[in-house]
Design an enzyme around this catalytic site. Structure first.
Site, short mmCIF file in Angstrom:
data_model
loop_
_atom_site.label_atom_id
_atom_site.label_comp_id
_atom_site.label_asym_id
_atom_site.label_seq_id
_atom_site.Cartn_x
_atom_site.Cartn_y
_atom_site.Cartn_z
N THR A 31 0.81 -1.23 0.00
CA THR A 31 0.00 0.00 0.00
C THR A 31 0.83 1.27 0.00
O THR A 31 0.47 2.26 -0.63
CB THR A 31 -0.91 -0.02 1.26
OG1 THR A 31 -1.84 -1.08 1.11
CG2 THR A 31 -1.66 1.28 1.44
N THR A 38 1.28 -4.95 3.94
CA THR A 38 1.04 -5.42 5.31
C THR A 38 0.35 -6.78 5.37
O THR A 38 0.49 -7.49 6.36
CB THR A 38 0.16 -4.41 6.09
OG1 THR A 38 -1.06 -4.23 5.37
CG2 THR A 38 0.88 -3.09 6.25
N THR A 77 -1.77 -23.27 17.82
CA THR A 77 -3.04 -22.97 18.49
C THR A 77 -3.77 -21.82 17.83
O THR A 77 -3.16 -20.94 17.23
CB THR A 77 -2.81 -22.65 19.98
OG1 THR A 77 -4.04 -22.21 20.58
CG2 THR A 77 -1.76 -21.57 20.19
N GLN A 78 -5.09 -21.85 17.97
CA GLN A 78 -5.92 -20.76 17.45
C GLN A 78 -5.87 -19.54 18.36
O GLN A 78 -6.33 -18.47 17.97
CB GLN A 78 -7.37 -21.24 17.31
CG GLN A 78 -7.52 -22.34 16.31
CD GLN A 78 -8.93 -22.92 16.22
OE1 GLN A 78 -9.89 -22.33 16.72
NE2 GLN A 78 -9.07 -24.06 15.59
N ASP A 99 1.13 -6.32 -4.60
CA ASP A 99 0.31 -6.31 -3.40
C ASP A 99 0.76 -7.57 -2.67
O ASP A 99 0.88 -8.64 -3.28
CB ASP A 99 -1.17 -6.40 -3.79
CG ASP A 99 -2.10 -6.31 -2.60
OD1 ASP A 99 -1.95 -7.11 -1.66
OD2 ASP A 99 -2.99 -5.45 -2.60
N SER A 100 0.98 -7.49 -1.37
CA SER A 100 1.61 -8.64 -0.70
C SER A 100 0.73 -9.87 -0.67
O SER A 100 1.19 -10.96 -0.35
CB SER A 100 2.09 -8.26 0.71
OG SER A 100 1.02 -8.14 1.59
N SER A 101 -0.55 -9.73 -1.02
CA SER A 101 -1.41 -10.91 -1.14
C SER A 101 -0.94 -11.79 -2.29
O SER A 101 -1.30 -12.97 -2.39
CB SER A 101 -2.87 -10.51 -1.37
OG SER A 101 -3.30 -9.72 -0.30
N1 LIG Z 1 -1.55 -2.16 3.79
C1 LIG Z 1 -1.18 -2.98 2.81
O1 LIG Z 1 -0.06 -2.94 2.40
C2 LIG Z 1 -2.21 -3.95 2.27
C3 LIG Z 1 -1.98 -4.40 0.84
N2 LIG Z 1 -3.09 -5.17 0.35
C4 LIG Z 1 -0.73 -5.28 0.74
O2 LIG Z 1 -0.55 -6.14 1.55
O3 LIG Z 1 0.05 -5.14 -0.17
#
Ligand SMILES: NC(=O)C[C@H](N)C(=O)O
Length: 367
Positions: A32, A110, A293-294, A78-80
């Site tokens: 982001t 993030t 663990t959860q 995007d880190s996803s």
């Molecule tokens: N705040 C962020 O960076 C979220 C973004 N979707 C990422 O992980 O790249």
């Protein structure tokens, strides 16, 4: 509460004293922080924008700021969209630039930052310099954002302090990378850790919590050449069946290790024969079954309840207080270069300060 010893701790007068500015390598992977809205109103990474902003904004050029070079990855992610190969690539990038810089900052989204920070902590074997992973919740392109100070703080700490660890910097704190978790998709205090205090915090001064920091090493940095993709999660829930387990880790899935997110101290349904049989047969095939663990706090101890004992009897190994992110990345690191038996032993060994059995649970007061 002391500054980290034996280090050049810059005070405002030290900046003005011709102290040679340290040099930092900034590896910009995406996230982001450097995004702008596209025609659909959705945030997307914007090549060149981070570098442009760091050139423009005075914060990055104040006396006392380390000098830095930015390497921008192509494509920015995007880190996803990150995969274990990206973790390996970042680690290898740090390795090839290791001697030319005083410290390293990895700018990252993030969403999966806790995974990358944890993975880097394992992949960077014999790390003796500071590596800080950071990003922001709000992009630099917005009037009010957390990106500027997350990046300024990270570059500053990576340059001036030699902390032989991978840290995750967010909201004026640096957590141990393999202990941090994303707690909030909204707050600017997006990360936290349930187990140890931050390694560094920035208030009116910079405090390095030296009692938490790992020892220096004299050995040369090494980075493995491969990482396993065959590690998965299995979140346990009331009603889980053997068939569900088979779908995730059965023969044919190619899975080599699973992080089971069990209940409480590592408990599972001890009267559910189909579930236990599915786990047991995976174990017989050499699948490493890690029992995490959860919950956020407390140690996994498979000896506490009969329902935990059941998990141990099908071959499960307890994760102590390791976070799910830590378990997954540690196993991805271990399974690439070890047999299942070796990986089980190393999983239950403290490699990078990722857990301290018996000590971590005393942090329960933080609740
Ligand atoms: N705040 C962020 O960076 C979220 C973004 N979707 C990422 O992980 O790249």
């Amino acid at each position: 509460f002391r500054p980290y010893p034996n280090l050049p701790v810059p005070t405002p007068s030290a900046y003005l004293n011709d102290a040679p500015a340290p040099h930092v390598h900034v590896i910009y992977t995406g996230g982001t922080i450097g995004m702008k809205k596209d025609e659909n109103g959705e945030y997307v990474p914007c090549p060149g924008y981070l570098e442009e902003m760091t050139e423009e904004l005075m914060f990055f050029h104040e006396p006392g700021m380390p000098t830095f070079d930015i390497t921008e990855y192509d494509p920015l992610l995007d880190s996803s969209n990150m995969t274990p190969d990206n973790w390996l690539m970042i680690a290898q990038d740090i390795e090839s630039n290791y001697d030319d810089y005083d410290g390293f900052v990895v700018v990252h989204g993030t969403d999966t930052m806790a995974y990358t920070a944890s993975a880097l902590s394992f992949l960077l074997e014999n790390l003796n310099k500071t590596v800080v992973v950071t990003g922001s919740q709000i992009p630099l392109s917005e009037m009010y954002n957390d990106g500027v100070f997350n990046l300024v703080g990270s570059i500053y700490v990576a340059g001036w302090y030699q902390i032989p660890e991978v840290g995750l910097w967010f909201n004026s704190k640096m957590y141990r990378g393999n202990r941090a978790q994303k707690y909030s998709a909204w707050s600017l205090e997006a990360f936290d850790t349930a187990t140890i205090d931050p390694l560094v915090s920035w208030g009116e001064t910079v405090m390095v919590w030296d009692h938490n920091i790992l020892p220096y090493t004299n050995n040369a940095l090494t980075v493995p050449t491969s990482i396993s993709h065959d590690v998965t999660f299995m979140h346990m829930y009331p009603g889980i069946t053997g068939a569900h387990v088979e779908a995730i880790i059965g023969e044919g899935t190619g899975i080599k290790a699973v992080v089971v997110l069990a209940y409480g101290t590592g408990n599972g349904p001890s009267d559910n024969t189909s579930f236990l049989n599915a786990l047991s047969s995976a174990n017989d095939r050499g699948v490493v079954i890690a029992i995490a663990t959860q919950t956020h706090q407390g140690n996994v101890d498979l000896g506490t309840y009969e329902t935990g004992g059941a998990m141990a009897r099908v071959g499960g190994v307890g994760a102590f207080s390791m976070t799910p992110e830590c378990c997954l990345t540690k196993l991805a690191y271990l399974m690439a270069n070890h047999t299942s038996e070796e990986a089980k032993t190393l999983f239950q060994t403290v490699l990078r300060g990722e857990y301290y059995a018996n000590i971590d649970s005393t942090h329960a007061w933080r609740a």
